[in-house]
Design an enzyme around this catalytic site. Structure first.
Site, PDB file in Angstrom:
ATOM      1  N   GLY A   9       0.788  -1.237   0.000  1.00  0.00           N
ATOM      2  CA  GLY A   9       0.000   0.000   0.000  1.00  0.00           C
ATOM      3  C   GLY A   9       0.810   1.271   0.000  1.00  0.00           C
ATOM      4  N   SER A  10       2.053   1.226  -0.515  1.00  0.00           N
ATOM      5  CA  SER A  10       2.848   2.465  -0.504  1.00  0.00           C
ATOM      6  C   SER A  10       2.268   3.506  -1.458  1.00  0.00           C
ATOM      7  CB  SER A  10       4.319   2.180  -0.819  1.00  0.00           C
ATOM      8  OG  SER A  10       4.470   1.762  -2.150  1.00  0.00           O
ATOM      9  N   ASN A  11       1.694   3.083  -2.564  1.00  0.00           N
ATOM     10  CA  ASN A  11       1.054   4.064  -3.460  1.00  0.00           C
ATOM     11  C   ASN A  11      -0.185   4.657  -2.816  1.00  0.00           C
ATOM     12  OD1 ASN A  11       2.310   4.404  -6.278  1.00  0.00           O
ATOM     13  ND2 ASN A  11       2.515   2.209  -5.860  1.00  0.00           N
ATOM     14  N   ARG A  64      -5.291  -8.237  -9.904  1.00  0.00           N
ATOM     15  CA  ARG A  64      -6.283  -9.004 -10.673  1.00  0.00           C
ATOM     16  C   ARG A  64      -6.789  -8.162 -11.831  1.00  0.00           C
ATOM     17  NH1 ARG A  64      -8.230 -13.519  -7.732  1.00  0.00           N
ATOM     18  NH2 ARG A  64      -7.094 -13.576  -5.767  1.00  0.00           N
ATOM     19  N   ASN A  68      -4.804   2.984 -13.316  1.00  0.00           N
ATOM     20  CA  ASN A  68      -3.888   1.978 -12.776  1.00  0.00           C
ATOM     21  C   ASN A  68      -2.469   2.521 -12.825  1.00  0.00           C
ATOM     22  OD1 ASN A  68      -2.991  -0.675 -11.931  1.00  0.00           O
ATOM     23  ND2 ASN A  68      -2.320  -1.032 -14.050  1.00  0.00           N
ATOM     24  N   HIS A  94       1.520   1.146 -13.251  1.00  0.00           N
ATOM     25  CA  HIS A  94       2.273  -0.031 -13.659  1.00  0.00           C
ATOM     26  C   HIS A  94       3.769   0.278 -13.578  1.00  0.00           C
ATOM     27  CE1 HIS A  94       2.945  -3.858 -15.596  1.00  0.00           C
ATOM     28  NE2 HIS A  94       3.846  -3.254 -16.339  1.00  0.00           N
TER      29      HIS A  94
HETATM   30  C1  GAR Z   1       3.527  -1.090  -7.432  1.00  0.00           C
HETATM   31  O1  GAR Z   1       4.905  -1.048  -7.763  1.00  0.00           O
HETATM   32  C2  GAR Z   1       2.684  -1.172  -8.681  1.00  0.00           C
HETATM   33  O2  GAR Z   1       3.234  -0.489  -9.753  1.00  0.00           O
HETATM   34  C3  GAR Z   1       2.631  -2.643  -8.917  1.00  0.00           C
HETATM   35  O3  GAR Z   1       2.479  -3.205  -7.635  1.00  0.00           O
HETATM   36  C4  GAR Z   1       3.180  -2.387  -6.696  1.00  0.00           C
HETATM   37  C5  GAR Z   1       2.268  -2.142  -5.509  1.00  0.00           C
HETATM   38  O4  GAR Z   1       2.981  -1.533  -4.469  1.00  0.00           O
HETATM   39  N1  GAR Z   1       1.545  -3.002  -9.762  1.00  0.00           N
HETATM   40  C6  GAR Z   1       1.620  -3.941 -10.700  1.00  0.00           C
HETATM   41  O5  GAR Z   1       2.605  -4.620 -10.888  1.00  0.00           O
HETATM   42  C7  GAR Z   1       0.352  -4.119 -11.506  1.00  0.00           C
HETATM   43  N2  GAR Z   1       0.603  -4.914 -12.676  1.00  0.00           N
HETATM   44  P1  GAR Z   1       2.248  -0.842  -3.247  1.00  0.00           P
HETATM   45  O6  GAR Z   1       1.274  -1.864  -2.660  1.00  0.00           O
HETATM   46  O7  GAR Z   1       3.359  -0.527  -2.302  1.00  0.00           O
HETATM   47  O8  GAR Z   1       1.551   0.390  -3.754  1.00  0.00           O
END
Ligand code: GAR
Length: 220
Positions: free
Chosen positions: A15-17, A96, A112, A114
């Protein structure tokens, strides 16, 4: 009900984003509020981070499939987001693929992030794909979600160099720093109504995002 632009955030991981987005909302850098966080992983860090901030957070069991939600579960996600009156669905590490019923419930209203410069390296562990392919520059992309995997119109990107001694972990960490800067900026632009879709092109009426040069130097 509060009339601020309302975000529904979906995530499967730490969940850092989400934290970057929620902090940017709280600081007034994004004119929006996170109304709800949903996860398909019961003990996901993103749920803990939301609860710690007093933001409603729910685990909705994903059903029998590994990479998508079954139709009933999709309906449960959509209902929760509609009940929370969200204006924008924000995928932040939600692992998902969303199907047409979900997509049709929020047309043009799902984004989203990526961890690569799309269209390079869609799918899983994009930072690892980039390292194995041997590219010298990768980065992150925020895009609108369509029916494909990581194929929707691109809103914003930040480039991140691949350093000679990078491991998958160090590269992903630097990409995430860029993500935390890019995602709030893109969401702010949507909340302010600054984006216009022309075919596949997303045009920033405000003039676009300046490239962030410090990621070209890299920080470890
Ligand atoms: C992020 O780096 C995001 O770009 C990636 O998952 C991570 C989630 O980090 N998403 C994907 O790979 C989607 N295909 P977070 O939980 O720390 O935000």
């Amino acid at each position: 009900m509060n009339t601020k632009f309302r975000l529904g955030v979906l995530g499967s991981g730490k969940g850092s984003n989400f934290v970057a987005i929620a902090d940017a909302c709280a600081a007034g850098r994004v004119p929006a509020q996170v109304a709800l966080v949903l996860s398909d992983v019961e003990n996901a860090g993103i749920l803990e981070q939301a609860r710690a901030r007093g933001i409603p957070a729910r685990y909705i069991p994903p059903g029998p499939f590994r990479t998508k939600l079954d139709p009933d579960t999709e309906r449960a996600y959509v209902q929760a987001l509609k009940d929370a009156a969200v204006d924008l669905v924000v995928l932040a590490g939600f692992m998902r693929v969303l199907k047409s019923e979900f997509l049709n419930a929020f047309p043009g209203r799902i984004v989203n992030i990526h961890p690569s410069l799309l269209p390079a390296f869609p799918g899983l562990e994009a930072w690892k794909q980039a390292l194995e392919h041997g590219v010298k520059v990768t980065g992150c992309t925020v895009h609108f979600v369509d029916a494909g995997v990581d194929t929707g119109p691109i809103i914003g990107q930040i480039a991140v160099p691949v350093l000679e001694d990078d491991t998958p972990e160090t590269l992903h960490r630097r990409i995430q720093l860029a993500e935390h800067e890019l995602y709030p900026k893109c969401i702010a632009a949507i909340a302010r109504g600054e984006l216009e879709l022309r075919g596949r092109r997303v045009v920033w009426r405000s003039g676009g995002i300046a490239p962030e040069l410090r990621y070209l130097v890299g920080s470890r």
